[in-house]
Design an enzyme around this catalytic site. Structure first.
Site, PDB file in Angstrom:
ATOM      1  N   LYS A 282     -43.491 -11.897 -94.225  1.00  0.00           N
ATOM      2  CA  LYS A 282     -44.776 -12.433 -94.698  1.00  0.00           C
ATOM      3  C   LYS A 282     -45.905 -11.458 -94.349  1.00  0.00           C
ATOM      4  O   LYS A 282     -45.975 -10.399 -94.947  1.00  0.00           O
ATOM      5  CB  LYS A 282     -44.975 -13.834 -94.141  1.00  0.00           C
ATOM      6  CG  LYS A 282     -43.981 -14.795 -94.792  1.00  0.00           C
ATOM      7  CD  LYS A 282     -43.976 -16.187 -94.228  1.00  0.00           C
ATOM      8  CE  LYS A 282     -42.931 -17.018 -94.985  1.00  0.00           C
ATOM      9  NZ  LYS A 282     -42.623 -18.277 -94.308  1.00  0.00           N
TER      10      LYS A 282
ATOM     11  N   ASP B  66     -43.205 -21.722 -84.121  1.00  0.00           N
ATOM     12  CA  ASP B  66     -42.857 -20.952 -85.316  1.00  0.00           C
ATOM     13  C   ASP B  66     -44.109 -20.207 -85.782  1.00  0.00           C
ATOM     14  O   ASP B  66     -45.081 -20.824 -86.222  1.00  0.00           O
ATOM     15  CB  ASP B  66     -42.343 -21.905 -86.407  1.00  0.00           C
ATOM     16  CG  ASP B  66     -41.864 -21.153 -87.638  1.00  0.00           C
ATOM     17  OD1 ASP B  66     -42.390 -20.052 -87.901  1.00  0.00           O
ATOM     18  OD2 ASP B  66     -40.982 -21.674 -88.347  1.00  0.00           O
TER      19      ASP B  66
HETATM   20  C1  LIG Z   1     -41.334 -18.679 -94.266  1.00  0.00           C
HETATM   21  C2  LIG Z   1     -41.045 -19.560 -93.141  1.00  0.00           C
HETATM   22  C3  LIG Z   1     -39.762 -19.626 -92.602  1.00  0.00           C
HETATM   23  C4  LIG Z   1     -38.670 -18.796 -93.214  1.00  0.00           C
HETATM   24  O1  LIG Z   1     -37.453 -18.860 -92.622  1.00  0.00           O
HETATM   25  P1  LIG Z   1     -36.319 -17.802 -93.011  1.00  0.00           P
HETATM   26  O2  LIG Z   1     -35.092 -18.359 -92.440  1.00  0.00           O
HETATM   27  O3  LIG Z   1     -36.703 -16.481 -92.379  1.00  0.00           O
HETATM   28  O4  LIG Z   1     -36.291 -17.673 -94.489  1.00  0.00           O
HETATM   29  C5  LIG Z   1     -39.569 -20.421 -91.481  1.00  0.00           C
HETATM   30  N1  LIG Z   1     -40.582 -21.149 -90.964  1.00  0.00           N
HETATM   31  C6  LIG Z   1     -41.836 -21.114 -91.475  1.00  0.00           C
HETATM   32  C7  LIG Z   1     -42.934 -21.894 -90.845  1.00  0.00           C
HETATM   33  C8  LIG Z   1     -42.098 -20.330 -92.589  1.00  0.00           C
HETATM   34  O5  LIG Z   1     -43.318 -20.321 -93.113  1.00  0.00           O
END
Ligand SMILES: *Cc1c(COP(=O)(O)O)cnc(C)c1O
Length: 418
Positions: A222, A196
């Site tokens: 982000k 991720d």
């Molecule tokens: C912000 C974030 C997400 C966000 O997921 P969405 O489904 O796009 O809102 C997922 N994983 C991590 C590590 C994040 O920091």
């Protein structure tokens, strides 16, 4: 030296200072939360307007004549450049959560004989929740593990592991982990990796192809500044594509979507991961946001956020130590990402106080104040200002900095000027 003059000198010598003009940040606001929602790139409203006009003027023909159908792979390739991914392996669309579900099940199906899903115990909630659901769905055993212990876990029982899920950045502390080394260890054990990259892409150099990463996901809102709910992305290494059996077999992943065939036959290329109709308005915003990265090297971005973090920590030592704060982020540059996290028993009140004075960061449980540094628009002067305002708020007997007009607008206070 952490004086305002030092900050100004560092800003004058900053080779990325020019990119700040590409963002529309309200005057008087110091924005240190771009790791949660990136600021607005100036090119985005124009791009949205263009897509709206295509819609009005070309109607259904926009899907082909304006290239909407190919936008997920076209924009995906532009994100891929920031990931160290050659073209044809990245697709943009949907949320990170959806992409993660698709990636996790796809990865597990590459190792059908294995039984364990090893995942980052300190990971972002959506990752932990989805890991749990996928484990239930596929009958896998969930094993939580801290990122720092992943290699040892793979050493101990790697032969059982189907999938490793983790992240190069701890979203709370900003601690950095070596996904290349864990990927190599996972491969020696025969496991598949899913990374991720939400807090890494656009802030840190990544080399997914060179590191042999299998699958990865990340979000567009982000450090990529694609806007609220911007499309996320999925990377699937080319070598896995033919065998990749994704669970979300939407019609636009079909080899011939408009043949409307009875059965599913996946596309040969990366459009296999397109799922449904591309979210064109938000994809055009993300695509325009990526223009800011053209002509900027990720290495320069990293050099600057490392230096911004170092300056923040120097300011912390000088202005905040002794006021109840702890430094949660590792000091060593090579162990810290593009944010600095502090702890304080009154974290929420302090962050409210900062917001009231135009300085935006965020708070994460248990009592953490998080400050993110997007190298494309954060300055050394911003950091100096944020830390001195914070010091004023935390020191009970010091003069408290006043609320600014910008802050009043930001928090919606009515400000009547006579
Ligand atoms: C912000 C974030 C997400 C966000 O997921 P969405 O489904 O796009 O809102 C997922 N994983 C991590 C590590 C994040 O920091």
């Amino acid at each position: 030296m952490t004086s305002r003059a030092t900050a100004e000198r560092l800003d004058r010598a900053d080779p990325l200072a020019r990119t700040r003009a590409s963002f529309d940040i309200p005057p008087g606001v110091v924005y240190l939360d771009g790791n949660s929602l990136g600021a607005l790139p100036r090119g985005v409203p124009r791009a949205l307007d263009r897509t709206v006009r295509q819609w009005r003027d070309h109607l259904i023909k926009g899907w082909t004549d304006d290239g909407w159908l190919d936008a997920p792979t076209r924009t995906g390739d532009r994100v891929g450049r920031l990931l160290g991914a050659a073209p044809g392996q990245t697709v943009a669309g949907d949320s990170t959560s959806v992409q993660l579900f698709n990636a996790l099940v796809t990865a597990a199906r590459l190792r059908p004989e294995r039984t364990v899903l090893l995942y980052d115990a300190d990971g972002f909630p959506t990752d932990r929740y989805l890991a749990s659901s996928v484990a239930r769905l596929l009958g896998l055993e969930l094993r939580p593990c801290r990122m720092g212990d992943m290699r040892a876990a793979l050493e101990a029982y790697g032969q059982e592991v189907a999938v490793v899920l983790g992240a190069p950045v701890d979203f709370r502390t900003g601690e950095l982990f070596d996904i290349a080394a864990i990927t190599a260890r996972a491969h020696r054990a025969g496991a598949v990796t899913v990374w991720d990259l939400c807090h890494a892409a656009g802030a840190l150099p990544l080399s997914l192809d060179a590191d042999g990463v299998d699958l990865a996901v990340g979000c567009g809102y982000k450090f990529l500044s694609g806007g609220p709910g911007a499309p996320a992305y999925l990377y699937v290494a080319r070598r896995h594509r033919a065998a990749a059996d994704q669970p979300l077999t939407g019609w636009l992943g079909h080899a011939a979507p408009f043949a409307m065939a009875a059965g599913y036959r996946p596309a040969e290329d990366m459009s296999r991961f397109r799922i449904g109709a591309p979210p064109m308005l938000s994809l055009s915003a993300l695509d325009a946001a990526l223009d800011v990265f053209d002509g900027v090297s990720v290495e320069d971005i990293r050099a600057k956020n490392t230096a911004l973090g170092r300056f923040f920590i120097e300011c912390f030592d000088e202005h905040l130590a002794g006021l109840g704060f702890g430094l949660v982020t590792p000091r060593a540059a090579e162990r810290r990402s593009s944010q600095v996290t502090l702890s304080h028993p009154h974290a929420s009140e302090l962050m409210d106080g900062l917001a009231a004075r135009g300085v935006l960061g965020d708070v994460r449980p248990p009592a953490l104040l998080r400050f993110g540094f997007n190298s494309l628009y954060v300055s050394y002067t911003d950091i100096h200002h944020a830390v001195t305002v914070l010091a004023g708020l935390a020191a009970p007997d010091r003069h408290r900095p006043a609320r600014t007009d910008a802050a009043r607008r930001l928090i919606g206070e009515t400000h009547v000027v006579q």
